[in-house]
Motif scaffolding. Structure first.
Motif, mmCIF file in Angstrom:
data_model
loop_
_atom_site.group_PDB
_atom_site.id
_atom_site.type_symbol
_atom_site.label_atom_id
_atom_site.label_comp_id
_atom_site.label_asym_id
_atom_site.label_seq_id
_atom_site.Cartn_x
_atom_site.Cartn_y
_atom_site.Cartn_z
ATOM 1 N N ALA A 117 49.591 66.204 16.111
ATOM 2 C CA ALA A 117 50.315 65.441 15.096
ATOM 3 C C ALA A 117 49.462 64.296 14.564
ATOM 4 C CB ALA A 117 51.614 64.895 15.697
ATOM 5 N N GLU A 118 48.705 63.672 15.469
ATOM 6 C CA GLU A 118 47.832 62.579 15.032
ATOM 7 C C GLU A 118 46.750 63.094 14.091
ATOM 8 O OE1 GLU A 118 45.166 59.008 17.057
ATOM 9 O OE2 GLU A 118 46.112 60.558 18.296
ATOM 10 N N LYS A 119 46.207 64.295 14.418
ATOM 11 C CA LYS A 119 45.187 64.882 13.551
ATOM 12 C C LYS A 119 45.773 65.199 12.186
ATOM 13 C CE LYS A 119 41.696 68.533 13.512
ATOM 14 N NZ LYS A 119 41.151 69.703 14.244
ATOM 15 N N GLU A 120 46.992 65.818 12.198
ATOM 16 C CA GLU A 120 47.644 66.106 10.923
ATOM 17 C C GLU A 120 47.931 64.821 10.155
ATOM 18 O OE1 GLU A 120 51.086 68.289 11.952
ATOM 19 O OE2 GLU A 120 50.003 70.138 12.500
ATOM 20 N N ALA A 121 48.376 63.792 10.897
ATOM 21 C CA ALA A 121 48.653 62.515 10.231
ATOM 22 C C ALA A 121 47.380 61.929 9.625
ATOM 23 C CB ALA A 121 49.264 61.533 11.227
ATOM 24 N N GLN A 122 46.249 62.090 10.350
ATOM 25 C CA GLN A 122 44.985 61.606 9.794
ATOM 26 C C GLN A 122 44.609 62.365 8.528
ATOM 27 O OE1 GLN A 122 42.084 61.837 12.887
ATOM 28 N NE2 GLN A 122 42.872 60.020 13.996
ATOM 29 N N GLU A 123 44.831 63.718 8.565
ATOM 30 C CA GLU A 123 44.537 64.492 7.356
ATOM 31 C C GLU A 123 45.419 64.035 6.205
ATOM 32 O OE1 GLU A 123 45.092 68.507 8.482
ATOM 33 O OE2 GLU A 123 43.239 68.643 9.678
ATOM 34 N N VAL A 124 46.730 63.851 6.515
ATOM 35 C CA VAL A 124 47.639 63.361 5.469
ATOM 36 C C VAL A 124 47.197 61.984 4.995
ATOM 37 C CG1 VAL A 124 50.014 62.647 5.022
ATOM 38 C CG2 VAL A 124 49.574 64.738 6.321
ATOM 39 N N TRP A 125 46.745 61.162 5.968
ATOM 40 C CA TRP A 125 46.280 59.823 5.606
ATOM 41 C C TRP A 125 45.075 59.887 4.678
ATOM 42 C CZ3 TRP A 125 47.307 54.939 5.206
ATOM 43 C CH2 TRP A 125 46.279 54.011 5.134
ATOM 44 N N HIS A 126 44.142 60.799 4.986
ATOM 45 C CA HIS A 126 42.975 60.947 4.110
ATOM 46 C C HIS A 126 43.398 61.394 2.720
ATOM 47 C CE1 HIS A 126 40.132 60.013 7.181
ATOM 48 N NE2 HIS A 126 40.435 61.071 7.951
ATOM 49 N N LYS A 127 44.359 62.380 2.673
ATOM 50 C CA LYS A 127 44.835 62.840 1.366
ATOM 51 C C LYS A 127 45.494 61.694 0.608
ATOM 52 C CE LYS A 127 45.578 67.661 2.770
ATOM 53 N NZ LYS A 127 46.594 68.728 2.970
ATOM 54 N N LEU A 128 46.352 60.962 1.332
ATOM 55 C CA LEU A 128 47.021 59.839 0.678
ATOM 56 C C LEU A 128 46.018 58.775 0.237
ATOM 57 C CD1 LEU A 128 50.130 59.404 3.005
ATOM 58 C CD2 LEU A 128 50.104 60.311 0.680
ATOM 59 N N SER A 129 44.961 58.582 1.071
ATOM 60 C CA SER A 129 43.928 57.613 0.682
ATOM 61 C C SER A 129 43.239 58.056 -0.595
ATOM 62 C CB SER A 129 42.912 57.462 1.817
ATOM 63 O OG SER A 129 43.535 56.950 2.974
ATOM 64 N N ALA A 130 42.939 59.397 -0.671
ATOM 65 C CA ALA A 130 42.304 59.911 -1.893
ATOM 66 C C ALA A 130 43.233 59.732 -3.088
ATOM 67 C CB ALA A 130 41.933 61.381 -1.704
ATOM 68 N N GLN A 131 44.527 60.082 -2.874
ATOM 69 C CA GLN A 131 45.490 59.914 -3.962
ATOM 70 C C GLN A 131 45.620 58.445 -4.354
ATOM 71 O OE1 GLN A 131 49.142 61.702 -2.690
ATOM 72 N NE2 GLN A 131 48.316 63.814 -2.677
ATOM 73 N N LEU A 132 45.629 57.580 -3.321
ATOM 74 C CA LEU A 132 45.731 56.154 -3.613
ATOM 75 C C LEU A 132 44.517 55.663 -4.393
ATOM 76 C CD1 LEU A 132 47.282 53.519 -3.199
ATOM 77 C CD2 LEU A 132 46.050 53.207 -1.054
ATOM 78 N N SER A 133 43.334 56.194 -4.028
ATOM 79 C CA SER A 133 42.129 55.821 -4.770
ATOM 80 C C SER A 133 42.233 56.275 -6.221
ATOM 81 C CB SER A 133 40.908 56.439 -4.099
ATOM 82 O OG SER A 133 39.747 56.149 -4.833
#
Length: 332
Positions: free
Chosen positions: A240-256
């Motif tokens: 779940a943490e790995k998936e959350a990190q992937e989601v976090w990276h996606k959200l970071s890209a979207q946020l950028s």
């Protein structure tokens, strides 16, 4: 001429100082020779200078040298007198200190004598107390001897009573033996009961130990199962943490990307703001013109109102004239 009572080292030191133009004080002489007491050096320097003065007075030296020796001798004499005065003052000060120390010593001695007298009085008092204590001890010894006599009398009386009550004592001894036998039997019975209770207690302890062992085994099994569950949950948590990190990276890209779009929109907004500022300026200009037009319209309305009033008055006059004309025609 007096005999020489000075050392060659002192003479050489004095002559060296005189050649250098220095006054041969005892300190400077001792600095050169490296030894000697102050009084001895002063005495030797005086003798050397006396001999030099005698030679000067006898004509062994030129007049200029004699005058120089004489002046030097007077200077040395003044220095010696000054040093003598200093030493005399120092000796007087030391004598005063010694006198004060002697007075303090006498005072201490008087105090010590007073304390010695007090101690002697105390010793006399203690001796009197010891004598009184000895007398008291003699009285106590006499009383103790009297008490011992009375104790002997009481013991003899007790022995007589024991002889008189010997039969009763034998009866009491038999009763004591019987009670002791009963007590031993009862004690043995109690020991048996205690042994039975102890055996039962040991059985209970063994049963409890077995239950405790079973509980320990069950606890170990539960602990192992719980640890396995924790490991599984840890694996799931890591996933779940790995998936959350992937989601976090996606959200970071979207946020950028959103930030970039926001920056672009901010630029457009600035352009639009500038346009709005221009429009606002134009609007303000138009409002100023509109205000001017409103002012002129107000003036025209006021003028129109005045003209309307004048026209109304003229109409009234016309109507009045018409009525007058009509009445005149009717009369005619």
């Amino acid at each position: 001429m007096m005999s020489k009572q000075y050392s060659p080292e002192t003479y050489d030191a004095v002559m060296s100082l005189l050649k250098n133009g220095d006054t041969p004080s005892w300190r400077k002489v001792r600095e050169i020779t490296g030894h000697g007491a102050s009084n001895a050096i002063v005495r030797e320097v005086r003798q050397i200078m006396s001999e030099l003065a005698e030679r000067s007075a006898g004509g062994d030296y030129p007049k200029a040298a004699q005058d120089a020796f004489w002046n030097l001798w007077m200077n040395i004499k003044e220095i010696a007198l000054s040093e003598f005065s200093q030493e005399r003052d120092q000796f007087r000060s030391e004598a005063e200190d010694a006198k004060k120390a002697a007075q303090e010593t006498m005072e201490l001695l008087e105090r010590a004598q007073e304390r010695q007298a007090e101690r002697e009085d105390q010793i006399i008092l203690m001796r009197e107390q010891l004598n009184q204590a000895a007398q008291r001890e003699a009285q106590l010894i006499a009383q103790l001897a009297h008490a011992n006599g009375r104790i002997d009398q009481e013991l003899s009386r007790m022995e007589e009573l024991r002889t008189a009550h010997k039969a009763e004592i034998a009866t009491h001894d038999r009763e004591r033996v019987e009670w002791q036998a009963k007590l031993e039997a009862e004690t043995e019975q109690r020991h048996k009961v205690v042994a039975d209770i102890t055996l039962e207690h040991q059985r209970k302890v063994e049963r409890l130990e077995l239950e405790l062992h079973n509980e320990q085994a069950r606890y170990n099994d539960d602990t192992a199962r719980f640890l396995r569950q924790i490991d599984e949950e840890r694996v799931l948590h890591r996933k779940a943490e790995k998936e959350a990190q992937e989601v976090w990276h996606k959200l970071s890209a979207q946020l950028s990307q959103v930030n970039q779009e926001k920056a672009h929109l901010a630029g457009q907004l600035q352009v639009m703001q500038k346009e709005m500022d221009k429009v606002s300026l134009k609007n303000e200009s138009l409002e100023a013109k509109n205000d001017a037009l409103h002012t002129e319209i107000s003036k025209l309305n006021a003028l129109l109102t005045e003209q309307t009033a004048l026209l109304h008055q003229a109409q009234l006059k016309v109507v009045s004239l018409t009525d007058n004309v009509t009445h005149q025609e009717a009369d005619a």
